[in-house]
Design an enzyme around this catalytic site. Structure first.
Site, PDB file in Angstrom:
ATOM      1  N   GLY A  38       0.832  -1.207   0.000  1.00  0.00           N
ATOM      2  CA  GLY A  38       0.000   0.000   0.000  1.00  0.00           C
ATOM      3  C   GLY A  38       0.861   1.249   0.000  1.00  0.00           C
ATOM      4  N   TYR A  64      -5.622  -4.573  19.432  1.00  0.00           N
ATOM      5  CA  TYR A  64      -6.729  -4.311  20.350  1.00  0.00           C
ATOM      6  C   TYR A  64      -7.236  -2.904  20.112  1.00  0.00           C
ATOM      7  CZ  TYR A  64      -6.000  -8.743  22.585  1.00  0.00           C
ATOM      8  OH  TYR A  64      -5.920 -10.093  22.794  1.00  0.00           O
ATOM      9  N   THR A  92       0.429 -13.438   6.701  1.00  0.00           N
ATOM     10  CA  THR A  92      -0.549 -12.343   6.671  1.00  0.00           C
ATOM     11  C   THR A  92      -1.970 -12.897   6.554  1.00  0.00           C
ATOM     12  OG1 THR A  92       0.950 -10.678   5.801  1.00  0.00           O
ATOM     13  CG2 THR A  92      -1.370 -10.393   5.286  1.00  0.00           C
ATOM     14  N   LYS A 105     -14.590 -11.376  17.483  1.00  0.00           N
ATOM     15  CA  LYS A 105     -15.234 -12.167  18.545  1.00  0.00           C
ATOM     16  C   LYS A 105     -15.351 -11.335  19.831  1.00  0.00           C
ATOM     17  CE  LYS A 105     -13.458 -15.756  21.289  1.00  0.00           C
ATOM     18  NZ  LYS A 105     -12.525 -16.881  21.412  1.00  0.00           N
ATOM     19  N   ALA A 114     -11.913 -10.540   2.738  1.00  0.00           N
ATOM     20  CA  ALA A 114     -11.680 -10.458   1.293  1.00  0.00           C
ATOM     21  C   ALA A 114     -10.985 -11.735   0.839  1.00  0.00           C
ATOM     22  CB  ALA A 114     -10.823  -9.240   0.960  1.00  0.00           C
ATOM     23  N   TYR A 145      -0.496 -17.789  -1.561  1.00  0.00           N
ATOM     24  CA  TYR A 145      -1.669 -16.909  -1.623  1.00  0.00           C
ATOM     25  C   TYR A 145      -2.961 -17.727  -1.612  1.00  0.00           C
ATOM     26  CZ  TYR A 145      -4.652 -13.122  -3.501  1.00  0.00           C
ATOM     27  OH  TYR A 145      -5.632 -12.175  -3.702  1.00  0.00           O
ATOM     28  N   LYS A 149      -5.448 -17.938   1.566  1.00  0.00           N
ATOM     29  CA  LYS A 149      -6.822 -17.420   1.479  1.00  0.00           C
ATOM     30  C   LYS A 149      -7.837 -18.521   1.758  1.00  0.00           C
ATOM     31  CE  LYS A 149      -6.395 -13.021   0.219  1.00  0.00           C
ATOM     32  NZ  LYS A 149      -7.032 -11.906   0.919  1.00  0.00           N
ATOM     33  N   TYR A 159     -14.887 -19.872  13.079  1.00  0.00           N
ATOM     34  CA  TYR A 159     -15.249 -18.843  14.075  1.00  0.00           C
ATOM     35  C   TYR A 159     -16.765 -18.606  14.060  1.00  0.00           C
ATOM     36  CZ  TYR A 159     -10.749 -17.371  15.984  1.00  0.00           C
ATOM     37  OH  TYR A 159      -9.563 -17.332  16.668  1.00  0.00           O
TER      38      TYR A 159
HETATM   39  P1  NAD Z   1      -3.021  -4.215  -2.498  1.00  0.00           P
HETATM   40  O1  NAD Z   1      -1.722  -4.926  -2.473  1.00  0.00           O
HETATM   41  O2  NAD Z   1      -3.103  -2.912  -3.216  1.00  0.00           O
HETATM   42  O3  NAD Z   1      -3.557  -3.976  -1.014  1.00  0.00           O
HETATM   43  C1  NAD Z   1      -3.246  -4.797   0.076  1.00  0.00           C
HETATM   44  C2  NAD Z   1      -2.940  -3.909   1.257  1.00  0.00           C
HETATM   45  O4  NAD Z   1      -2.655  -4.732   2.403  1.00  0.00           O
HETATM   46  C3  NAD Z   1      -1.713  -3.019   1.046  1.00  0.00           C
HETATM   47  O5  NAD Z   1      -2.006  -1.701   1.425  1.00  0.00           O
HETATM   48  C4  NAD Z   1      -0.649  -3.658   1.947  1.00  0.00           C
HETATM   49  O6  NAD Z   1       0.326  -2.744   2.385  1.00  0.00           O
HETATM   50  C5  NAD Z   1      -1.505  -4.217   3.055  1.00  0.00           C
HETATM   51  N1  NAD Z   1      -0.870  -5.317   3.786  1.00  0.00           N
HETATM   52  C6  NAD Z   1      -0.240  -6.398   3.270  1.00  0.00           C
HETATM   53  N2  NAD Z   1       0.202  -7.186   4.256  1.00  0.00           N
HETATM   54  C7  NAD Z   1      -0.161  -6.593   5.427  1.00  0.00           C
HETATM   55  C8  NAD Z   1       0.018  -6.928   6.796  1.00  0.00           C
HETATM   56  N3  NAD Z   1       0.656  -8.041   7.162  1.00  0.00           N
HETATM   57  N4  NAD Z   1      -0.478  -6.081   7.740  1.00  0.00           N
HETATM   58  C9  NAD Z   1      -1.111  -4.941   7.382  1.00  0.00           C
HETATM   59  N5  NAD Z   1      -1.315  -4.584   6.093  1.00  0.00           N
HETATM   60  C10 NAD Z   1      -0.832  -5.403   5.134  1.00  0.00           C
HETATM   61  O7  NAD Z   1      -4.085  -5.245  -3.097  1.00  0.00           O
HETATM   62  P2  NAD Z   1      -5.627  -5.049  -3.437  1.00  0.00           P
HETATM   63  O8  NAD Z   1      -5.813  -5.367  -4.869  1.00  0.00           O
HETATM   64  O9  NAD Z   1      -6.152  -3.782  -2.907  1.00  0.00           O
HETATM   65  O10 NAD Z   1      -6.259  -6.259  -2.619  1.00  0.00           O
HETATM   66  C11 NAD Z   1      -6.948  -6.075  -1.392  1.00  0.00           C
HETATM   67  C12 NAD Z   1      -7.536  -7.399  -0.939  1.00  0.00           C
HETATM   68  O11 NAD Z   1      -8.444  -7.892  -1.921  1.00  0.00           O
HETATM   69  C13 NAD Z   1      -6.482  -8.479  -0.717  1.00  0.00           C
HETATM   70  O12 NAD Z   1      -6.834  -9.221   0.423  1.00  0.00           O
HETATM   71  C14 NAD Z   1      -6.603  -9.325  -1.958  1.00  0.00           C
HETATM   72  O13 NAD Z   1      -6.223 -10.652  -1.704  1.00  0.00           O
HETATM   73  C15 NAD Z   1      -8.074  -9.203  -2.298  1.00  0.00           C
HETATM   74  N6  NAD Z   1      -8.315  -9.434  -3.737  1.00  0.00           N
HETATM   75  C16 NAD Z   1      -8.010  -8.484  -4.659  1.00  0.00           C
HETATM   76  C17 NAD Z   1      -8.234  -8.758  -6.014  1.00  0.00           C
HETATM   77  C18 NAD Z   1      -7.943  -7.748  -7.095  1.00  0.00           C
HETATM   78  O14 NAD Z   1      -8.132  -8.060  -8.262  1.00  0.00           O
HETATM   79  N7  NAD Z   1      -7.543  -6.537  -6.797  1.00  0.00           N
HETATM   80  C19 NAD Z   1      -8.741 -10.003  -6.407  1.00  0.00           C
HETATM   81  C20 NAD Z   1      -8.998 -10.954  -5.417  1.00  0.00           C
HETATM   82  C21 NAD Z   1      -8.807 -10.660  -4.084  1.00  0.00           C
HETATM   83  N1  UDP Z   2      -6.979 -10.766  19.227  1.00  0.00           N
HETATM   84  C1  UDP Z   2      -6.697  -9.505  18.799  1.00  0.00           C
HETATM   85  N2  UDP Z   2      -7.508  -8.492  19.205  1.00  0.00           N
HETATM   86  C2  UDP Z   2      -8.566  -8.679  20.026  1.00  0.00           C
HETATM   87  C3  UDP Z   2      -8.839 -10.002  20.469  1.00  0.00           C
HETATM   88  C4  UDP Z   2      -8.025 -11.038  20.026  1.00  0.00           C
HETATM   89  O1  UDP Z   2      -5.761  -9.272  18.048  1.00  0.00           O
HETATM   90  O2  UDP Z   2      -9.252  -7.703  20.351  1.00  0.00           O
HETATM   91  C5  UDP Z   2      -6.113 -11.871  18.770  1.00  0.00           C
HETATM   92  C6  UDP Z   2      -5.427 -12.573  19.918  1.00  0.00           C
HETATM   93  O3  UDP Z   2      -4.051 -12.276  19.818  1.00  0.00           O
HETATM   94  C7  UDP Z   2      -5.662 -14.035  19.672  1.00  0.00           C
HETATM   95  C8  UDP Z   2      -6.396 -14.106  18.333  1.00  0.00           C
HETATM   96  O4  UDP Z   2      -6.923 -12.806  18.113  1.00  0.00           O
HETATM   97  O5  UDP Z   2      -4.460 -14.722  19.509  1.00  0.00           O
HETATM   98  C9  UDP Z   2      -7.522 -15.090  18.322  1.00  0.00           C
HETATM   99  O6  UDP Z   2      -8.443 -14.765  19.329  1.00  0.00           O
HETATM  100  P1  UDP Z   2      -9.263 -15.898  20.079  1.00  0.00           P
HETATM  101  O7  UDP Z   2     -10.126 -15.221  21.094  1.00  0.00           O
HETATM  102  O8  UDP Z   2      -9.916 -16.766  19.108  1.00  0.00           O
HETATM  103  O9  UDP Z   2      -8.103 -16.760  20.697  1.00  0.00           O
HETATM  104  P2  UDP Z   2      -7.515 -16.952  22.121  1.00  0.00           P
HETATM  105  O10 UDP Z   2      -7.268 -15.578  22.667  1.00  0.00           O
HETATM  106  O11 UDP Z   2      -8.571 -17.690  22.855  1.00  0.00           O
HETATM  107  O12 UDP Z   2      -6.282 -17.724  21.855  1.00  0.00           O
END
Ligand code: NAD
Ligand code: UDP
Ligand code: UDP
Length: 312
Positions: A38, A64, A92, A105, A114, A145, A149, A159
């Site tokens: 991004g 949180y 991711t 939750k 997505a 990927y 997904k 969930y």
């Molecule tokens: P994009 O790469 O432009 O956007 C993805 C965003 O996620 C970016 O801003 C990136 O910095 C951020 N990101 C990646 N890893 C991250 C992480 N670990 N923590 C926080 N942020 C993180 O792609 P897009 O086309 O906008 O896609 C968005 C969503 O839609 C994705 O989940 C993608 O799989 C899904 N999707 C898109 C398409 C498409 O054609 N554009 C098709 C199918 C699915």
């Molecule tokens: N989690 C988070 N934000 C919240 C609540 C949970 O990021 O507000 C994360 C937390 O780190 C946990 C994961 O979500 O590992 C899954 O949550 P869940 O309640 O299912 O798992 P648990 O805490 O019981 O392992």
């Protein structure tokens, strides 16, 4: 109080358009992004907006925050980007989904995941309805990927069943438009950038493979409708069912840009799906949604955007 909506991946292509739309709808928007793919430029116009907030954060890590709705979009989406660090891609998708579902939750928040047409892999059924289980290579270069997904979808449904989380799952098919990353290697951005710079248009394979291209405004409308309805959790295909060969796309881009670029052929990447077209019967029935923007019109908007990028 105005409900707060979290958009992960909010600085990306789709996420930034979604933030625009939610702000227009009067919501408070919390954008979370680690800027892996991004860009600040995608959301720069929002930084001073009174209902917009940005957190730089990686969704692998717990988060949180007090939000009422979650759109979980964080994940690199183009093959070049998601294959650049495949382990990070799976982390991711999977850890990000666990954390966002855990957050949903705790907050009793509705969460939209997505997902992607890639869960169908190189499909053996055409067009693809949601009931099709897919044809995915678990160990190939796209698996980080695709399987990430697929696992995120599994987590959503577990969930939902186990913890009663209010999920929505959409499967997005190829979407294009302004704010695509100019170097992300996806076919629409590649072809337009190549045409505008007078460079050769790179067709992978013989260019006879097909895709169905949805304009971003149509996709965002479908995504918001899915989030706002109370009857269907998904999965729900969202995409444009009009199918084109990659060669047809190249020729259309050449015509619309007036470019003299030549077509060149390059090897087809491994596991590249031969055809892809969404069956959107369900989205039509449940969301009363159908894409409105024709490929040529959407490409014109996208070309205008990339002309500005090239001239910068
Ligand atoms: P994009 O790469 O432009 O956007 C993805 C965003 O996620 C970016 O801003 C990136 O910095 C951020 N990101 C990646 N890893 C991250 C992480 N670990 N923590 C926080 N942020 C993180 O792609 P897009 O086309 O906008 O896609 C968005 C969503 O839609 C994705 O989940 C993608 O799989 C899904 N999707 C898109 C398409 C498409 O054609 N554009 C098709 C199918 C699915
Ligand atoms: N989690 C988070 N934000 C919240 C609540 C949970 O990021 O507000 C994360 C937390 O780190 C946990 C994961 O979500 O590992 C899954 O949550 P869940 O309640 O299912 O798992 P648990 O805490 O019981 O392992
Ligand atoms: N493609 C191409 N030339 C390019 C980029 C992509 O021919 O410069 C092809 C690619 O092999 C695939 C299709 O275009 O068949 C769509 O590729 P993209 O990476 O945009 O998305 P995918 O649907 O494969 O995830």
């Amino acid at each position: 109080m105005t409900p707060t909506t979290l958009v992960t991946g909010g600085a990306g292509f789709l996420g930034s358009h979604l933030c625009d739309r939610l702000l227009k709808d009067g919501q408070e928007v919390l954008c979370v992004d680690n800027f892996y793919t991004g860009r600040k430029d995608n959301i720069r116009h929002l930084l001073a907006h009174p209902r917009f907030e940005l957190i730089r954060h990686d969704v692998w890590l717990p988060l949180y925050v007090e939000v009422d709705r979650i759109f979980n979009l964080a994940c690199p989406a183009s093959p070049i980007h998601y294959q650049n660090d495949p382990i990070a891609t799976t982390k991711t998708s999977v850890l990000g989904a666990i954390n966002m579902l855990g957050l949903a939750k705790r907050r009793k928040a509705r969460i939209l995941q997505a997902s992607t047409s890639e869960v169908y892999g190189d499909p053996q059924r055409h067009p693809q309805p949601e009931s099709y289980w897919g044809h995915v290579n678990t160990i190939g270069p796209r698996a980080c990927y695709d399987e990430g997904k697929r696992c995120a979808e599994t987590l959503c449904f577990d969930y939902y069943r186990q913890a009663k989380v209010d999920i929505r799952v959409i499967r997005i098919f190829n979407t294009y438009g302004p704010r695509m990353h100019p170097n992300d290697g996806r076919v629409v951005s590649n072809f337009i950038m190549q045409a505008l710079k007078g460079e050769p248009i790179t067709l992978y394979g013989d260019g006879q493979q097909t895709r169905s291209f949805c304009y971003v405004d149509d996709l965002i409308e479908g995504m918001v409708r899915m989030m706002n309805q109370d009857t269907e959790i998904g999965p729900m295909n969202l995409g444009n069912p009009e199918e084109f060969t990659i060669r047809e796309l190249a020729e259309t881009v050449l015509r619309l840009t007036g470019s003299k670029s030549e077509l060149v052929f390059r090897p087809l990447p491994q596991d590249d799906p031969m055809q892809r077209q969404p069956d959107i019967t369900k989205a039509k029935a449940v969301l009363d949604w159908t894409p409105k923007v024709a490929l040529e019109d959407g490409l014109k908007e996208t070309i205008t955007y990339f002309r500005k990028v090239v001239s910068q």
